[in-house]
Motif scaffolding. Structure first.
Motif, PDB file in Angstrom:
ATOM      1  N   THR A 159       0.887  -1.304  -0.052  1.00 32.56           N
ATOM      2  CA  THR A 159      -0.033  -0.181   0.009  1.00 32.56           C
ATOM      3  C   THR A 159       0.744   1.308   0.019  1.00 32.56           C
ATOM      4  O   THR A 159       0.696   2.299  -0.684  1.00 32.56           O
ATOM      5  CB  THR A 159      -0.711  -0.229   1.311  1.00 32.56           C
ATOM      6  OG1 THR A 159      -1.851  -1.196   1.205  1.00 32.56           O
ATOM      7  CG2 THR A 159      -1.653   1.214   1.342  1.00 32.56           C
ATOM      8  N   GLN A 163       1.698   3.838  -2.984  1.00 32.74           N
ATOM      9  CA  GLN A 163       1.051   5.394  -3.117  1.00 32.74           C
ATOM     10  C   GLN A 163       2.619   6.245  -3.222  1.00 32.74           C
ATOM     11  O   GLN A 163       2.523   7.304  -3.958  1.00 32.74           O
ATOM     12  CB  GLN A 163       0.701   5.734  -1.600  1.00 32.74           C
ATOM     13  CG  GLN A 163      -0.597   5.137  -1.382  1.00 32.74           C
ATOM     14  CD  GLN A 163      -1.083   5.140  -0.037  1.00 32.74           C
ATOM     15  OE1 GLN A 163      -1.715   6.164   0.509  1.00 32.74           O
ATOM     16  NE2 GLN A 163      -0.495   4.382   0.924  1.00 32.74           N
ATOM     17  N   TYR A 184     -10.005  -3.138  -2.436  1.00 30.11           N
ATOM     18  CA  TYR A 184      -9.429  -2.150  -1.534  1.00 30.11           C
ATOM     19  C   TYR A 184      -8.461  -1.170  -2.320  1.00 30.11           C
ATOM     20  O   TYR A 184      -8.291  -0.063  -2.307  1.00 30.11           O
ATOM     21  CB  TYR A 184      -8.438  -3.043  -0.697  1.00 30.11           C
ATOM     22  CG  TYR A 184      -7.465  -2.006   0.046  1.00 30.11           C
ATOM     23  CD1 TYR A 184      -7.993  -1.002   1.110  1.00 30.11           C
ATOM     24  CD2 TYR A 184      -6.221  -2.218  -0.177  1.00 30.11           C
ATOM     25  CE1 TYR A 184      -6.892  -0.325   1.854  1.00 30.11           C
ATOM     26  CE2 TYR A 184      -5.107  -1.288   0.611  1.00 30.11           C
ATOM     27  CZ  TYR A 184      -5.459  -0.339   1.470  1.00 30.11           C
ATOM     28  OH  TYR A 184      -4.721   0.412   1.986  1.00 30.11           O
ATOM     29  N   LEU A 185      -7.633  -2.156  -3.415  1.00 29.18           N
ATOM     30  CA  LEU A 185      -6.612  -1.239  -4.476  1.00 29.18           C
ATOM     31  C   LEU A 185      -7.372  -0.340  -5.213  1.00 29.18           C
ATOM     32  O   LEU A 185      -7.064   0.549  -5.635  1.00 29.18           O
ATOM     33  CB  LEU A 185      -5.861  -2.291  -5.064  1.00 29.18           C
ATOM     34  CG  LEU A 185      -4.977  -3.122  -4.167  1.00 29.18           C
ATOM     35  CD1 LEU A 185      -4.280  -4.262  -4.980  1.00 29.18           C
ATOM     36  CD2 LEU A 185      -3.937  -2.117  -3.601  1.00 29.18           C
ATOM     37  N   LEU A 188      -8.269   2.924  -3.317  1.00 28.31           N
ATOM     38  CA  LEU A 188      -7.068   3.462  -3.066  1.00 28.31           C
ATOM     39  C   LEU A 188      -6.839   4.901  -3.874  1.00 28.31           C
ATOM     40  O   LEU A 188      -7.166   4.950  -5.001  1.00 28.31           O
ATOM     41  CB  LEU A 188      -5.896   2.483  -3.114  1.00 28.31           C
ATOM     42  CG  LEU A 188      -4.572   3.048  -2.212  1.00 28.31           C
ATOM     43  CD1 LEU A 188      -4.908   3.085  -0.734  1.00 28.31           C
ATOM     44  CD2 LEU A 188      -3.555   2.077  -2.571  1.00 28.31           C
ATOM     45  N   ARG A 318      -1.273   6.840   3.153  1.00 27.76           N
ATOM     46  CA  ARG A 318      -2.327   6.494   4.262  1.00 27.76           C
ATOM     47  C   ARG A 318      -1.926   5.010   4.374  1.00 27.76           C
ATOM     48  O   ARG A 318      -2.265   4.131   3.511  1.00 27.76           O
ATOM     49  CB  ARG A 318      -3.700   6.457   3.169  1.00 27.76           C
ATOM     50  CG  ARG A 318      -4.152   8.253   3.399  1.00 27.76           C
ATOM     51  CD  ARG A 318      -5.524   8.247   2.617  1.00 27.76           C
ATOM     52  NE  ARG A 318      -5.103   8.047   1.169  1.00 27.76           N
ATOM     53  CZ  ARG A 318      -4.536   9.058   0.604  1.00 27.76           C
ATOM     54  NH1 ARG A 318      -4.183  10.294   0.875  1.00 27.76           N
ATOM     55  NH2 ARG A 318      -4.234   8.700  -1.064  1.00 27.76           N
ATOM     56  N   GLN A 320      -2.031   1.009   5.744  1.00 28.08           N
ATOM     57  CA  GLN A 320      -3.158  -0.097   5.627  1.00 28.08           C
ATOM     58  C   GLN A 320      -2.965  -0.566   7.249  1.00 28.08           C
ATOM     59  O   GLN A 320      -2.161  -1.643   7.602  1.00 28.08           O
ATOM     60  CB  GLN A 320      -2.717  -1.049   4.647  1.00 28.08           C
ATOM     61  CG  GLN A 320      -3.372  -2.395   5.060  1.00 28.08           C
ATOM     62  CD  GLN A 320      -4.975  -2.610   4.510  1.00 28.08           C
ATOM     63  OE1 GLN A 320      -5.730  -1.471   4.753  1.00 28.08           O
ATOM     64  NE2 GLN A 320      -5.132  -3.276   3.478  1.00 28.08           N
TER      65      GLN A 320
END
Length: 350
Positions: A159, A163, A184-185, A188, A318, A320
């Motif tokens: 994650t 980013q 989830y991805l 993101l 951010r 996880q």
């Protein structure tokens, strides 16, 4: 005052975790900082690495990524003063368990915590941020326009890496190990990463990446481990969701850079020949190297503060994270982490 430790009675046995009562802290030295711990992230204990660097302990301290408040400072401490908010990673040979209310830390392992970053986020981001920055800045040298494949992107490390790569202007492709990971991805932010769902075993990662890059291959691959042998010869512990090493080599572009977390990577002559023809390189990601070499201490602290905490403060990262865990559940949570069964970063909050 309780502290959490890991205990391994004999090689090959599963580690057990125990709380030990601590009556007094050891005598503080000139450069020590006494910290009241507010949060501590749990990470897998690498007992093999500890034995390789000759760190042998009956009880291994648990919890190295901490955030907290400075209570006292040694006579020669120059960076901190009482009431400062700090965050850092305890060294590999530390005698202190981060899962403890008060600990002593050498000042060279701490940086100031930004005021608007909460305790749990600071502790839960510092190691994954360090790993991602080491991989993408020092080993891969990501720049705008490069294509980056990040395997298992929904992991805490993946994650942060996604980013950071997007922040640097890279085109990101990521794999998802389940439908939940894929969702989830796709949520993101910033959006834009291409997600390949490998959970059903029907999708060829190499083929998908070549298609995504017009047959040119990706510039950078950041793996989460790889399969070295055929399915029937691979150890049962090795996830079949991981790509084979030949897939990685196939999807690498000319001049590509493969950053691997696979410490036992074995390349046969045909593998090396393929890499040679592409002018590609393989680098090994060992985030402990910063603490194993004191020569890099200044650069290491600069990364923690200027690149990780600053980006966390500005919401570029951010993390996880799972819900903060109370101290009394730390033992159970650490057992889950040690078995590699935690999909989110586990953080103990005091």
């Amino acid at each position: 005052m309780k502290a959490l430790y890991g205990q391994q009675n004999s090689p090959g046995e599963e580690m057990t975790f125990v709380f030990q009562e601590r009556e007094n802290l050891p005598a503080s030295r000139d450069h020590d900082v006494k910290v009241q711990v507010r949060a501590c992230a749990l990470s897998w204990l690498d007992t093999k690495l500890l034995s390789e660097i000759k760190v042998k302990k009956e009880l291994v301290p648990v919890g190295r990524e901490i955030s907290g408040v400075v209570l006292e400072v040694g006579s020669k401490v120059t960076f901190f003063q009482p009431d400062d908010e700090v965050v850092g990673i305890l060294p590999l040979d530390s005698e202190e368990s981060g899962v403890c209310e008060v600990i002593l830390v050498h000042e060279h392992y701490l940086v100031h915590k930004p005021e608007k970053v909460c305790w749990a986020e600071a502790a839960g981001t510092v190691r994954d941020g360090l790993r991602a920055y080491t991989a993408l800045h020092y080993l891969a040298q990501v720049f705008p326009g490069t294509s980056v494949l990040i395997l298992d992107g929904a992991s805490p490390f993946g994650t942060i890496a996604i980013q950071l790569a997007q922040h640097r202007g890279a085109k990101v492709i990521s794999t998802a190990h389940s439908l939940e990971d894929k969702q989830y991805l796709e949520r993101l932010r910033p959006a834009g990463a291409r997600v390949i769902d490998v959970s059903h075993g029907k999708i060829d990662v190499a083929e998908s990446c070549l298609e995504e890059t017009g047959g040119l291959g990706v510039d950078i691959v950041l793996d989460a481990g790889v399969r070295l042998y055929s399915a029937e010869d691979e150890p049962a512990s090795k996830s079949q969701l991981l790509p084979h090493k030949h897939d990685i080599i196939t999807l690498l572009g000319v001049g590509g850079r493969w950053i691997t977390t696979e410490r036992n990577l074995q390349l046969d002559p045909p593998d090396s020949h393929s890499l040679f023809l592409k002018g590609a390189t393989v680098s090994f990601l060992n985030d402990e190297i910063w603490n194993l070499s004191s020569v890099q201490q200044g650069k290491y602290l600069n990364i923690l503060w200027c690149y990780i905490m600053e980006k966390l403060s500005n919401s570029i990262f951010r993390p996880q994270l799972d819900e903060p865990i109370p101290l009394y559940e730390a033992k159970v949570s650490m057992e889950i982490v040690q078995k590699n069964q935690a999909r989110k970063r586990q953080v103990i909050q005091f």
